[in-house]
Write a protein that holds these residues in place. Structure first.
Motif, PDB file in Angstrom:
ATOM      1  N   VAL A  29       0.842  -1.118   0.077  1.00 14.07           N
ATOM      2  CA  VAL A  29      -0.107  -0.097  -0.015  1.00 14.07           C
ATOM      3  C   VAL A  29       0.883   1.214   0.019  1.00 14.07           C
ATOM      4  CG1 VAL A  29      -1.827   1.144   1.264  1.00 14.07           C
ATOM      5  CG2 VAL A  29      -1.768  -1.299   1.337  1.00 14.07           C
ATOM      6  N   LEU A  30       1.818   1.109   0.920  1.00  9.37           N
ATOM      7  CA  LEU A  30       2.914   2.339   1.107  1.00  9.37           C
ATOM      8  C   LEU A  30       3.469   2.656  -0.616  1.00  9.37           C
ATOM      9  CD1 LEU A  30       4.588   1.941   4.327  1.00  9.37           C
ATOM     10  CD2 LEU A  30       3.094   3.903   3.599  1.00  9.37           C
ATOM     11  N   LEU A  35      -0.561   6.612  -6.069  1.00 10.98           N
ATOM     12  CA  LEU A  35      -1.648   6.329  -6.902  1.00 10.98           C
ATOM     13  C   LEU A  35      -3.024   6.050  -6.193  1.00 10.98           C
ATOM     14  CD1 LEU A  35       0.566   3.724  -9.045  1.00 10.98           C
ATOM     15  CD2 LEU A  35      -0.498   6.271  -9.740  1.00 10.98           C
ATOM     16  N   LEU A  36      -2.904   5.674  -4.888  1.00  6.77           N
ATOM     17  CA  LEU A  36      -4.102   5.187  -4.426  1.00  6.77           C
ATOM     18  C   LEU A  36      -4.894   6.674  -3.684  1.00  6.77           C
ATOM     19  CD1 LEU A  36      -2.912   1.933  -2.076  1.00  6.77           C
ATOM     20  CD2 LEU A  36      -4.674   2.244  -4.082  1.00  6.77           C
ATOM     21  N   ALA A 118      -0.848  -7.246  -1.780  1.00  7.38           N
ATOM     22  CA  ALA A 118      -0.061  -6.701  -3.121  1.00  7.38           C
ATOM     23  C   ALA A 118      -1.093  -7.099  -4.260  1.00  7.38           C
ATOM     24  CB  ALA A 118       1.152  -7.525  -3.377  1.00  7.38           C
ATOM     25  N   LEU A 119      -2.066  -8.077  -4.123  1.00  8.85           N
ATOM     26  CA  LEU A 119      -3.010  -8.360  -5.165  1.00  8.85           C
ATOM     27  C   LEU A 119      -4.028  -7.100  -4.980  1.00  8.85           C
ATOM     28  CD1 LEU A 119      -3.490 -12.240  -4.620  1.00  8.85           C
ATOM     29  CD2 LEU A 119      -2.866 -10.836  -6.860  1.00  8.85           C
ATOM     30  N   LEU A 120      -4.569  -6.966  -3.996  1.00 10.88           N
ATOM     31  CA  LEU A 120      -5.747  -5.903  -3.760  1.00 10.88           C
ATOM     32  C   LEU A 120      -5.087  -4.367  -4.163  1.00 10.88           C
ATOM     33  CD1 LEU A 120      -7.280  -6.480  -0.367  1.00 10.88           C
ATOM     34  CD2 LEU A 120      -8.490  -6.480  -2.681  1.00 10.88           C
ATOM     35  N   THR A 121      -3.834  -4.036  -3.721  1.00 11.03           N
ATOM     36  CA  THR A 121      -3.475  -2.843  -4.066  1.00 11.03           C
ATOM     37  C   THR A 121      -3.082  -2.980  -5.894  1.00 11.03           C
ATOM     38  OG1 THR A 121      -1.991  -2.818  -2.064  1.00 11.03           O
ATOM     39  CG2 THR A 121      -1.438  -1.379  -4.135  1.00 11.03           C
ATOM     40  N   LEU A 124      -6.246  -2.099  -7.608  1.00 12.08           N
ATOM     41  CA  LEU A 124      -6.840  -0.770  -7.440  1.00 12.08           C
ATOM     42  C   LEU A 124      -6.192   0.410  -8.091  1.00 12.08           C
ATOM     43  CD1 LEU A 124      -7.782  -1.060  -3.511  1.00 12.08           C
ATOM     44  CD2 LEU A 124      -9.244  -1.001  -5.384  1.00 12.08           C
ATOM     45  N   VAL A 125      -5.160   0.022  -8.321  1.00  6.45           N
ATOM     46  CA  VAL A 125      -4.346   1.225  -8.948  1.00  6.45           C
ATOM     47  C   VAL A 125      -4.187   1.160 -10.340  1.00  6.45           C
ATOM     48  CG1 VAL A 125      -2.487   1.549  -6.886  1.00  6.45           C
ATOM     49  CG2 VAL A 125      -2.056   0.079  -8.879  1.00  6.45           C
ATOM     50  N   THR A 126      -4.429   2.625 -10.795  1.00  5.95           N
ATOM     51  CA  THR A 126      -4.218   2.732 -12.528  1.00  5.95           C
ATOM     52  C   THR A 126      -2.773   3.345 -12.772  1.00  5.95           C
ATOM     53  OG1 THR A 126      -6.606   3.289 -12.424  1.00  5.95           O
ATOM     54  CG2 THR A 126      -5.133   3.641 -14.499  1.00  5.95           C
TER      55      THR A 126
END
Lengths: 215, 413
Positions: A29-30, A35-36, A118-121, A124-126
């Motif tokens: 996440v960090l 991007l998030l 890692a999978l979730l992040t 979520l990001v473009t």
């Protein structure tokens, strides 16, 4: 017996394990925090640089996993002089195998936390064009280095003082010889370091690109 | 059978302390090794590549050996004016080149006496793993040419100037000229065709690009903030021609960038400016930073003004990275075996860059660019294939170490 050992060890290192899981989940996440948060995604270099700033903490965390969980397997026995283990009607290898399995089971939650995060992040990001996320290779790398460190620490903790001194002495002698050899031959690199981190070494996973985002 | 730890057993103090010390030392070793490796950051990739390359070379090529060879092996010499070049007799062609070089390059009167030698030798080098950038097990042999000159400085002191370069059989000439020119500090211009030299924009060792070079080229391309570079990295071969600066553009600022990319360029400029802020404060550029800041904050008119300003961002306006052009030159000049065609491509006047590269490679230019683009994308496709081998190594290690910790005939008391 495995269940009892697992919970006994979990009680001992529970707070550390929770902290390790939290850190493992936080790192991906960090690395994508900009991007998030909805930052501009045009600058690939900045995105890569931000991910790179976090990447050095992955191997450190995997070392910490090995450091905490590896010796913990033998801590109870060492504190109480192996009385409990000696009272059991099982051979030593069976007992050690149970301890080893318990440790591996305790490593898994940390790996799972990092993988899920890692999978979730990644979902979520473009990312800017040309950049990719690599959640699976990162998770595999983290799992492998954690297990390598854990198993090394487990073995070191299980050794007697004499074995440890012999091993440490041999290692020290190898490093001294390596330094002298390098100095006398005007080499500016370490043969041992190359053997340790070369392509065919299990420790080579520590090298390479530890990042969720790459080209 | 009881499954609880006996509560009345006395705790042992020594063992946990020893375990903690061992753990701390081992972990410190891992952490230091991990930090020292530089490889954790992809942006440090090039640095690490150089680091390992230097280390590999140090093992195989040493100056003292070269000096001994210079004393004993060289039998032929070329004297041009006050300069004496010693060279092995087998290198007649090299000697002739050196003589030509000396004829054309030696013009400075402040070099009253210069001596030197040139030799060609084989160098063993460990190949470098693409992902870890550490030396792998394989060894490759390169032909290298070493040019060493003794220069007398204006104050009378002698200085040794050495340059070493890897060579293909017929790709030596551009390097020899450029490096010798550097070594002689001459004002003579390099002999490479001007249009090719201008297009490349930097000295290029004509050496076959290795996997590491392709990875570095790919990274540069992907990270380059221009529309042609992005389309090229997405697989558009026609965009690759633009990214290679082979298509002229009337309004590059508007056609090579969209507003977001122009903003990115301003942000990059500001980042480099901040690094030099103290130095720049003393120049009169401080006032000119305002349009760059406006551009970075989203004012597109300011962006156009910034990128058209020769004093500010005009030198940033390129369709693609220079590394890409150098890589294409290396790719083209190390293909095929027609050495006369390569020399003609490098030096003959009156040809375009496309014609020169096509002639050197022996391929139609479109096909050359297509093959180049395919090669450029190859490292990215190859990347995940490295993981299973390391997984096997790690698993084997865990099994061996686990087995070692199980193997004992007595308790560890």
């Amino acid at each position: 017996m495995l269940r009892v050992m697992y919970f006994e060890q979990l009680r001992r290192i529970g707070p550390f394990l929770i902290a390790l899981c939290a850190m493992a989940a936080a790192l991906p996440v960090l690395s994508c925090s900009g991007l998030l948060a909805g930052g501009a995604a045009s600058e690939s270099f900045a995105v890569l640089e931000a991910a790179g700033r976090v990447s050095m903490y992955y191997p450190m965390l995997s070392c910490a996993v090995g450091l905490i969980i590896g010796p913990a397997g033998w801590q109870t026995d060492q504190e109480h002089g192996h009385v409990y283990a000696l009272s059991l009607p099982i051979p030593r290898w069976h007992y050690a195998l149970l301890r080893l399995t318990t440790g591996v089971l305790l490593v898994l939650p940390v790996v799972a936390a990092l993988s899920l995060s890692a999978l979730l992040t990644s979902a979520l990001v473009t990312l800017p064009p040309g950049l990719q996320t690599y959640p699976l290779p990162l998770s595999l790398r983290f799992a492998a280095t954690s297990l390598v460190t854990f198993s090394t620490m487990f073995m070191l903790s299980s050794a007697s003082s004499r074995s440890f001194l012999i091993g440490a002495g041999a290692l020290f002698a190898a490093f001294v010889f390596d330094s002298l050899f390098a100095a006398s031959n005007q080499l500016d690199y370490s043969v041992i370091a190359e053997l340790l981190f070369g392509t065919r070494s299990p420790f080579s996973f520590f090298m390479g690109v530890w990042t969720l985002i790459d080209v | 059978m009881s499954e609880r730890v006996p509560p009345d057993a006395p705790p042992r103090r020594g063992a946990p302390v020893r375990t903690a010390v061992v753990s701390a030392l081992t972990t410190a070793a891992f952490v230091v090794a991990g930090l020292d490796a530089h490889a954790q950051r992809p942006t440090q990739y090039d640095h690490l590549r150089e680091y390992w390359a230097t280390r590999s070379r140090a093992a195989t090529a040493r100056w003292d050996e070269a000096h001994r060879a210079a004393d004993t092996e060289f039998t032929d010499s070329v004297r041009v004016g006050p300069m004496l070049f010693l060279a092995p007799s087998g290198l007649a062609a090299t000697n002739r080149t050196l003589a030509r070089l000396a004829d054309s390059a030696y013009s400075a009167t402040w070099l009253p006496e210069t001596g030197g030698w040139i030799r060609r030798y084989e160098m063993r080098e460990r190949s470098v793993d693409v992902e870890t950038v550490a030396p792998s097990g394989e060894t490759v042999t390169h032909q290298r040419t070493q040019l060493m000159l003794l220069l007398r400085e204006p104050d009378g002191r002698m200085r040794e100037s050495a340059s070493t370069t890897a060579t293909g059989a017929d790709s030596l000439w551009p390097i020899a000229w450029q490096e010798a020119q550097w070594a002689l500090k001459s004002r003579a211009t390099a002999q490479l065709a001007p249009e090719l030299r201008t297009w490349i924009g930097a000295a290029v060792p004509v050496e076959r690009p290795g996997a590491i070079d392709w990875v570095a080229g790919w990274k540069e391309l992907v990270l380059y903030p221009s529309l042609p570079a992005r389309s090229c990295s997405a697989g558009d071969v026609r965009a690759c021609r633009v990214a290679l600066a082979l298509v002229s553009e009337a309004d590059p600022v508007r056609n090579w960038y969209d507003p977001a990319l122009r903003q990115v360029l301003a942000q990059r400029w500001l980042r480099s400016f901040r690094g030099n802020e103290r130095r720049v404060q003393f120049s009169n550029r401080t006032d000119q930073v305002a349009p760059v800041r406006a551009c970075a904050n989203g004012d597109d008119d300011a962006c156009v003004q910034f990128l058209q300003d020769r004093a500010l961002g005009a030198n940033m306006v390129e369709p693609g990275p220079k590394v890409l052009r150098a890589l294409l030159v290396r790719f083209a000049f190390t293909r095929g075996n027609d050495s006369s065609a390569k020399r003609q491509a490098a030096y003959a006047p009156g040809a375009t860059v496309e014609e020169r590269l096509s002639q050197a490679s022996g391929l139609p230019f479109d096909e050359l660019v297509r093959q180049f683009a395919v090669q450029l994308r190859a490292p990215r496709q190859a990347r995940p294939s490295r993981v299973p081998a390391r997984l096997w190594a790690s698993s084997l290690w865990c099994l061996c170490v686990g087995a070692l910790s199980l193997r004992s005939t007595r308790w560890r008391v």
